[in-house]
Design a protein around this motif. Sequence first.
Motif, PDB file in Angstrom:
ATOM      1  N   VAL A  75       0.838  -1.199   0.000  1.00 13.07           N
ATOM      2  CA  VAL A  75       0.000   0.000   0.000  1.00 13.07           C
ATOM      3  C   VAL A  75       0.873   1.249   0.000  1.00 13.07           C
ATOM      4  O   VAL A  75       0.613   2.213  -0.746  1.00 13.07           O
ATOM      5  N   ALA A  76       1.923   1.264   0.811  1.00 11.51           N
ATOM      6  CA  ALA A  76       2.806   2.427   0.887  1.00 11.51           C
ATOM      7  C   ALA A  76       3.504   2.678  -0.445  1.00 11.51           C
ATOM      8  O   ALA A  76       3.606   3.824  -0.903  1.00 11.51           O
ATOM      9  N   VAL A  77       3.980   1.623  -1.098  1.00  9.43           N
ATOM     10  CA  VAL A  77       4.645   1.775  -2.395  1.00  9.43           C
ATOM     11  C   VAL A  77       3.644   2.252  -3.440  1.00  9.43           C
ATOM     12  O   VAL A  77       3.947   3.121  -4.270  1.00  9.43           O
ATOM     13  N   GLY A  78       2.439   1.709  -3.405  1.00 12.82           N
ATOM     14  CA  GLY A  78       1.412   2.133  -4.355  1.00 12.82           C
ATOM     15  C   GLY A  78       1.045   3.597  -4.190  1.00 12.82           C
ATOM     16  O   GLY A  78       0.932   4.337  -5.167  1.00 12.82           O
ATOM     17  N   VAL A  79       0.887   4.054  -2.963  1.00 16.40           N
ATOM     18  CA  VAL A  79       0.577   5.458  -2.704  1.00 16.40           C
ATOM     19  C   VAL A  79       1.732   6.341  -3.138  1.00 16.40           C
ATOM     20  O   VAL A  79       1.535   7.416  -3.723  1.00 16.40           O
ATOM     21  N   GLU A  80       2.947   5.898  -2.890  1.00 18.06           N
ATOM     22  CA  GLU A  80       4.116   6.692  -3.291  1.00 18.06           C
ATOM     23  C   GLU A  80       4.189   6.849  -4.808  1.00 18.06           C
ATOM     24  O   GLU A  80       4.462   7.930  -5.316  1.00 18.06           O
ATOM     25  N   TYR A  81       3.919   5.776  -5.543  1.00 18.08           N
ATOM     26  CA  TYR A  81       3.958   5.869  -7.001  1.00 18.08           C
ATOM     27  C   TYR A  81       2.803   6.699  -7.551  1.00 18.08           C
ATOM     28  O   TYR A  81       2.928   7.333  -8.590  1.00 18.08           O
ATOM     29  N   MET A  82       1.668   6.702  -6.856  1.00 23.80           N
ATOM     30  CA  MET A  82       0.544   7.515  -7.305  1.00 23.80           C
ATOM     31  C   MET A  82       0.799   8.999  -7.049  1.00 23.80           C
ATOM     32  O   MET A  82       0.514   9.837  -7.900  1.00 23.80           O
ATOM     33  N   LEU A  83       1.322   9.337  -5.893  1.00 23.64           N
ATOM     34  CA  LEU A  83       1.530  10.733  -5.534  1.00 23.64           C
ATOM     35  C   LEU A  83       2.823  11.307  -6.120  1.00 23.64           C
ATOM     36  O   LEU A  83       2.887  12.485  -6.443  1.00 23.64           O
ATOM     37  N   PHE A  84       3.829  10.486  -6.212  1.00 25.03           N
ATOM     38  CA  PHE A  84       5.131  10.924  -6.727  1.00 25.03           C
ATOM     39  C   PHE A  84       5.591   9.959  -7.811  1.00 25.03           C
ATOM     40  O   PHE A  84       6.447   9.111  -7.574  1.00 25.03           O
ATOM     41  N   PRO A  85       5.039  10.085  -9.031  1.00 26.60           N
ATOM     42  CA  PRO A  85       5.408   9.140 -10.097  1.00 26.60           C
ATOM     43  C   PRO A  85       6.890   9.307 -10.464  1.00 26.60           C
ATOM     44  O   PRO A  85       7.448  10.397 -10.353  1.00 26.60           O
TER      45      PRO A  85
END
Length: 91
Positions: A75-85
């Motif tokens: 979840v943390a990696v997914g949120v990071e890639y969504m917010l900071f591609p």
Amino acid sequence: MGHGAGTKVDMPDWRIWKVEGTPLQTVQERLAQRGLRDPWLRNEAWRYSGAFARPPTVFNVVFRGFGFGLVACAVAVGVEYMLFPPKKNHH
């Protein structure tokens, strides 16, 4: 104040715990040889029944919470890639 006043907690009946068949039985027998009796010994019998009766294994100790940690990491990696591609820099 109060901290849950009026809520009833369902406690198991004290008569369901049996000392027989547990390591506490030897304690009870040794006390009986001396003419003594421990009325609170039954209150510790729950430690030797149900899920508490199984000794912990190395696997359980090492990997306890591993599934939750793996999901939290995903979840943390997914949120990071969504917010900071990632930036697509071509050199």
